[in-house]
Design an enzyme around this catalytic site. Structure first.
Site, mmCIF file in Angstrom:
data_model
loop_
_atom_site.group_PDB
_atom_site.id
_atom_site.type_symbol
_atom_site.label_atom_id
_atom_site.label_comp_id
_atom_site.label_asym_id
_atom_site.label_seq_id
_atom_site.Cartn_x
_atom_site.Cartn_y
_atom_site.Cartn_z
ATOM 1 N N SER A 176 0.858 -1.184 0.000
ATOM 2 C CA SER A 176 0.000 0.000 0.000
ATOM 3 C C SER A 176 0.896 1.235 0.000
ATOM 4 O O SER A 176 2.034 1.170 0.472
ATOM 5 C CB SER A 176 -0.851 -0.006 1.274
ATOM 6 O OG SER A 176 -1.473 1.247 1.473
ATOM 7 N N TYR B 56 -2.243 0.035 10.406
ATOM 8 C CA TYR B 56 -2.197 -0.313 8.975
ATOM 9 C C TYR B 56 -0.867 0.119 8.351
ATOM 10 O O TYR B 56 -0.216 -0.661 7.647
ATOM 11 C CB TYR B 56 -3.381 0.350 8.261
ATOM 12 C CG TYR B 56 -3.529 -0.049 6.803
ATOM 13 C CD1 TYR B 56 -4.032 -1.298 6.457
ATOM 14 C CD2 TYR B 56 -3.170 0.827 5.782
ATOM 15 C CE1 TYR B 56 -4.176 -1.663 5.118
ATOM 16 C CE2 TYR B 56 -3.309 0.468 4.439
ATOM 17 C CZ TYR B 56 -3.810 -0.783 4.117
ATOM 18 O OH TYR B 56 -3.945 -1.144 2.796
HETATM 19 P P1 NAP Z 1 -11.647 -5.800 1.142
HETATM 20 O O1 NAP Z 1 -12.611 -5.516 0.059
HETATM 21 O O2 NAP Z 1 -11.972 -5.408 2.534
HETATM 22 O O3 NAP Z 1 -11.309 -7.390 1.093
HETATM 23 C C1 NAP Z 1 -10.443 -7.936 2.045
HETATM 24 C C2 NAP Z 1 -10.382 -9.431 1.833
HETATM 25 O O4 NAP Z 1 -9.474 -9.977 2.812
HETATM 26 C C3 NAP Z 1 -11.712 -10.142 2.049
HETATM 27 O O5 NAP Z 1 -11.806 -11.241 1.175
HETATM 28 C C4 NAP Z 1 -11.629 -10.622 3.488
HETATM 29 O O6 NAP Z 1 -12.492 -11.740 3.705
HETATM 30 C C5 NAP Z 1 -10.144 -11.009 3.540
HETATM 31 N N1 NAP Z 1 -9.562 -11.082 4.870
HETATM 32 C C6 NAP Z 1 -9.522 -10.117 5.839
HETATM 33 N N2 NAP Z 1 -8.939 -10.593 6.946
HETATM 34 C C7 NAP Z 1 -8.586 -11.884 6.670
HETATM 35 C C8 NAP Z 1 -7.962 -12.909 7.428
HETATM 36 N N3 NAP Z 1 -7.593 -12.726 8.705
HETATM 37 N N4 NAP Z 1 -7.748 -14.102 6.839
HETATM 38 C C9 NAP Z 1 -8.132 -14.316 5.552
HETATM 39 N N5 NAP Z 1 -8.739 -13.399 4.794
HETATM 40 C C10 NAP Z 1 -8.966 -12.183 5.366
HETATM 41 O O7 NAP Z 1 -10.227 -5.138 0.847
HETATM 42 P P2 NAP Z 1 -9.455 -4.766 -0.522
HETATM 43 O O8 NAP Z 1 -9.566 -3.305 -0.693
HETATM 44 O O9 NAP Z 1 -9.833 -5.677 -1.619
HETATM 45 O O10 NAP Z 1 -7.965 -5.046 -0.042
HETATM 46 C C11 NAP Z 1 -7.171 -6.122 -0.509
HETATM 47 C C12 NAP Z 1 -5.719 -5.817 -0.201
HETATM 48 O O11 NAP Z 1 -5.334 -4.625 -0.899
HETATM 49 C C13 NAP Z 1 -5.434 -5.565 1.282
HETATM 50 O O12 NAP Z 1 -4.183 -6.119 1.629
HETATM 51 C C14 NAP Z 1 -5.360 -4.044 1.344
HETATM 52 O O13 NAP Z 1 -4.590 -3.586 2.425
HETATM 53 C C15 NAP Z 1 -4.727 -3.722 0.010
HETATM 54 N N6 NAP Z 1 -4.944 -2.340 -0.443
HETATM 55 C C16 NAP Z 1 -6.181 -1.906 -0.781
HETATM 56 C C17 NAP Z 1 -6.344 -0.606 -1.236
HETATM 57 C C18 NAP Z 1 -7.684 -0.067 -1.650
HETATM 58 O O14 NAP Z 1 -7.759 1.128 -2.025
HETATM 59 N N7 NAP Z 1 -8.756 -0.845 -1.654
HETATM 60 C C19 NAP Z 1 -5.243 0.259 -1.317
HETATM 61 C C20 NAP Z 1 -3.984 -0.216 -0.954
HETATM 62 C C21 NAP Z 1 -3.844 -1.529 -0.524
HETATM 63 P P3 NAP Z 1 -12.992 -12.200 5.191
HETATM 64 O O15 NAP Z 1 -13.373 -10.946 5.912
HETATM 65 O O16 NAP Z 1 -14.091 -13.165 4.942
HETATM 66 O O17 NAP Z 1 -11.800 -12.855 5.802
#
Ligand code: NAP
Length: 252
Positions: free
Chosen positions: A143, A156
């Site tokens: 990130s 985070y």
């Molecule tokens: P999201 O929509 O909240 O999805 C998160 C996913 O992770 C879900 O499938 C959730 O499913 C799973 N998860 C959370 N805790 C977990 C655990 N303990 N064990 C296994 N699975 C787990 O988030 P996203 O935006 O797609 O983010 C995905 C990645 O991209 C993350 O690492 C995030 O930090 C990174 N990121 C996102 C952004 C952004 O703008 N969206 C920017 C920079 C980085 P369950 O809750 O069912 O476990």
């Protein structure tokens, strides 16, 4: 893209958001895909959708913060598809959001357990098999927060900064042993995580209007690109969707 035909990819946090899109894109590119999330039913539902479109996929419940869960998931992947070539450490949480002197210490530690220790668990569990097989690809989803502190996100930012260092440590320790390790910063993407961020109103990221967020298909396409030889010169580095040159290479 024939390069991924016959390969097997494991994507954590694949029940929605970037992980779901990455799993779908990897399957589209020919890989068999294992999708994991704590909500195993949700991961299985996405896997069913991939299978219905002609891809090979299976969904499993796994909490990446639990090492036994992670080792079971990796054993299940190898049992189901016979091998494991690609690990996308994508599972992540943003919470707790708020001043660090107010956050519950248990919630703060949980964030690190998922975002940093969880990714380490995945790497720890897949590497012996990958090294024995002579290679493999690992993508740690990073990130911008790994490199820039943001108000209200101390856990985070700290976890993602640790993950960026973990990527570099893995690159150093596995040098010349066939391991393709990357950090990958997906940009600001329209997912459920951003819904939580917008609701907080706590820092500049939370003020970004939804219309300005990137669709999940963009980082998904970049993740597929990192799994191909075309990205070999980026091994050990953190590729970023904020880097125009990288986005151009991916073909967007
Ligand atoms: P999201 O929509 O909240 O999805 C998160 C996913 O992770 C879900 O499938 C959730 O499913 C799973 N998860 C959370 N805790 C977990 C655990 N303990 N064990 C296994 N699975 C787990 O988030 P996203 O935006 O797609 O983010 C995905 C990645 O991209 C993350 O690492 C995030 O930090 C990174 N990121 C996102 C952004 C952004 O703008 N969206 C920017 C920079 C980085 P369950 O809750 O069912 O476990």
């Amino acid at each position: 893209m024939d390069e991924l035909q016959g390969k097997v990819a494991l994507v954590t946090g694949a029940s929605r958001g970037i992980g779901q899109a990455a799993a779908e894109a990897l399957a589209q590119a020919g890989a068999a895909v294992v999708l994991a999330a704590r909500d195993g039913a949700a991961a299985a539902k996405v896997a069913e959708g991939i299978a219905a479109s002609g891809g090979k996929a299976a969904g499993f419940a796994c909490d990446v913060a639990n090492y036994e869960d992670v080792t079971r998931l990796i054993a299940a992947t190898r049992e189901r598809f016979g091998r494991l070539d690609i690990l996308v450490n994508n599972a992540g949480v943003i919470q707790p959001i708020g001043p660090l002197w107010e956050a519950d210490p248990k919630d703060w530690a949980k964030n690190i357990e998922i975002n940093l220790t969880g990714a380490y668990y995945g790497v720890r569990a897949v590497l012996p098999g990958m090294l024995a097989a002579g290679g493999g690809t690992i993508i740690n989803v990073s990130s911008g927060a790994a490199h820039r502190p943001l108000e209200g996100w101390s856990a985070y930012c700290s976890g993602k900064a640790g993950l960026a260092m973990l990527t570099r440590a893995i690159a150093l320790e596995t040098k010349d042993r066939g391991i393709r390790i990357f950090g990958f910063s997906p940009g600001t993407v329209d997912t459920e995580m951003q819904v939580k961020i917008r609701a907080s109103g706590i820092n500049p990221i939370s003020k970004i209007p939804r219309a300005e967020l990137q669709p999940v298909t963009r980082p998904a396409k970049a993740i597929v690109y990192l799994c191909t030889k075309a990205a070999d010169d980026l091994i050990g580095e953190e590729a970023s969707m904020r880097d125009d040159a990288f986005v151009k290479r991916v073909g967007m």
